[in-house]
Design a protein around this motif. Structure first.
Motif, PDB file in Angstrom:
ATOM      1  N   GLU A 102       0.841  -1.197   0.000  1.00 53.46           N
ATOM      2  CA  GLU A 102       0.000   0.000   0.000  1.00 53.46           C
ATOM      3  C   GLU A 102       0.874   1.244   0.000  1.00 53.46           C
ATOM      4  N   THR A 104       0.548   4.840   0.746  1.00 51.02           N
ATOM      5  CA  THR A 104      -0.462   5.649   1.441  1.00 51.02           C
ATOM      6  C   THR A 104      -0.535   7.082   0.934  1.00 51.02           C
ATOM      7  N   CYS A 106       0.113   7.990  -2.444  1.00 48.80           N
ATOM      8  CA  CYS A 106       0.452   7.636  -3.817  1.00 48.80           C
ATOM      9  C   CYS A 106       0.329   8.830  -4.761  1.00 48.80           C
ATOM     10  N   ALA A 136      -1.448   1.901  -9.019  1.00 51.70           N
ATOM     11  CA  ALA A 136      -1.478   2.978  -8.039  1.00 51.70           C
ATOM     12  C   ALA A 136      -2.208   2.510  -6.785  1.00 51.70           C
ATOM     13  N   GLY A 137      -1.846   3.095  -5.659  1.00 53.05           N
ATOM     14  CA  GLY A 137      -2.585   2.858  -4.419  1.00 53.05           C
ATOM     15  C   GLY A 137      -2.212   1.576  -3.709  1.00 53.05           C
ATOM     16  N   THR A 138      -2.688   0.439  -4.228  1.00 51.99           N
ATOM     17  CA  THR A 138      -2.431  -0.847  -3.592  1.00 51.99           C
ATOM     18  C   THR A 138      -2.082  -1.898  -4.647  1.00 51.99           C
TER      19      THR A 138
END
Length: 310
Positions: A102, A104, A106, A136-138
Motif C-alpha cells: 500500500e 499511502t 500515492c 497505483a494505491g495498492t
C-alpha cells in the motif's frame, strides 16, 4: 513493570494506540495506566485521550511477569514449537504466500517492487507467482512457496565464539521500530536487542573476523493462524566448510528466554535452516518493497502467509 524495559526514544516513537488498547493489551485498568505514566511511560494527550507507542505497550506486557498480558500469551503460543523435537522443522512445507503493498501517499501509476521470497538457495521452490507490475494505491504479490530445513551447524570456532559472545552479553529482546533497529549502537546502548539490530551487528563482527557475511530480512511464518507480521532478520555467512549458513540470533535468544527445554531449537538457529522462515532478497535494514510513484512516504507491506496442508 515500567522499570523492566527501555522506552522507545522520542525520535523513533509513534504514539498511535489509545488508552483503551493499552488497557486491553496489558489487562489492566485506568489506575494502572496512571501508575505507568507516573513511572515514565511516554504518552500524548489528544482530545482528552492518552495515546501510547505500541512497541512500549508490547514490551511492558512482555516483561510484566503477570502471565496474563496479550504479549506474554502470544509469545508463549508463538514459541511453543521451540520446545518440541525439531524434526518437524526440517521437512518440506508449503505456504500460500500473499503480501499486500500500500502506497499511502500515492502520486499515481508506477511500477511496484517487492523483495521476493528467495528460497531456492536453501532448497525451497516458488510456484504460481503473481507479481504486481504497474499501478497505483495498492497491489498484491502472491506465490506458493515451499520451504525446507536442514541441519548445517556452524563449524567455525571463531563464528561460534562471536555468536555465543553476543548471546551471553545480556541484551534484552524488545519490540523496536524498524528504523531504530538499523541504529544498533543506540539499541545496544539501551541494553536491548532485536533481530535486525543483532543481525547487523553480528554480520559486521563476522566480516571483521574475515568472513563473508550479510544481514538479510525475511518472514517468520506459521503462527497465530498465519504470519506474524514482524520484521525478521538473520545473518547469512560463508562458513569454514564453504557453505552458506544462517545464524538466527533473535530466535535463539527468545527461545532461551522461554524454556531451558528449547536447547535443540537454539542450536538449530546457529547455522541450520528450518521451514518456518521464508528468506527474501532484502538486506538487513532495507525495506521489503517500494513504489516508483515519487511519494516520499515508505509503502506499507503486510504479509499473510498460510500453511497449506498436504
Amino acid at each position: 513493570m515500567a522499570d523492566s524495559i527501555e522506552f522507545i526514544p522520542a525520535q523513533y516513537s509513534s504514539k498511535t494506540q489509545p488508552e483503551s488498547v493499552a488497557q486491553e493489551m496489558l489487562r489492566c485498568d485506568s489506575a494502572d495506566i496512571d501508575t505507568l505514566v507516573e513511572a515514565g511511560l511516554p504518552h500524548e494527550d489528544r482530545s482528552g485521550v492518552r495515546h501510547f507507542d505500541p512497541n512500549d505497550l508490547y514490551n511492558l506486557g512482555m516483561y510484566s511477569n503477570s502471565s496474563r498480558t496479550q504479549p506474554e500469551l502470544a509469545f508463549r503460543l508463538l514459541f511453543r514449537f521451540a520446545g518440541r523435537p525439531v524434526d518437524d522443522l526440517l521437512r518440506e512445507k508449503l505456504w500460500d504466500f500473499r503480501v499486500q503493498l500500500e502506497c499511502t501517499d500515492c502520486a499515481g501509476d508506477a511500477p511496484w517492487h517487492l523483495e521476493e521470497p528467495n528460497v531456492a538457495r536453501f532448497g525451497g521452490r516458488l510456484a504460481e507467482v503473481a507479481a504486481p507490475t504497474t499501478g497505483a494505491g495498492t497491489a498484491e504479490y502472491r506465490a506458493m512457496v515451499t520451504t525446507t530445513g536442514a541441519r548445517t551447524p556452524v563449524v567455525s570456532p571463531e563464528l561460534r565464539r562471536l555468536t555465543h559472545e553476543y548471546l551471553d552479553a545480556g541484551y534484552r529482546w524488545q519490540m523496536i521500530p524498524v528504523p531504530m533497529q538499523a541504529d544498533y549502537q543506540l539499541v545496544h546502548a539501551l541494553g536491548a536487542t532485536s533481530c535486525i539490530a543483532a543481525s547487523l551487528f553480528l554480520a559486521e563482527q563476522f566480516r571483521a573476523a574475515g568472513y563473508r557475511a550479510e544481514a538479510k530480512r525475511g518472514w517468520f511464518c506459521g503462527v497465530l493462524g498465519g504470519a506474524l507480521d514482524l520484521p525478521h532478520a538473520c545473518v547469512e555467512v560463508e562458513d569454514d566448510d564453504g557453505s552458506l549458513k544462517t545464524v538466527d540470533i533473535a530466535k535463539a535468544q527468545l527461545a532461551a528466554r522461554l524454556s531451558p527445554k528449547t536447547g535443540e531449537f537454539q542450536e538449530l538457529c546457529l547455522g541450520s535452516i528450518y521451514n518456518k522462515v521464508i528468506p527474501s532478497t532484502a538486506s538487513g535494514n532495507a525495506p521489503f518493497g517500494y513504489h516508483e510513484c515519487g511519494s516520499r512516504l515508505p509503502i506499507q507491506v503486510r504479509a499473510d502467509i498460510q500453511s497449506v496442508r498436504s
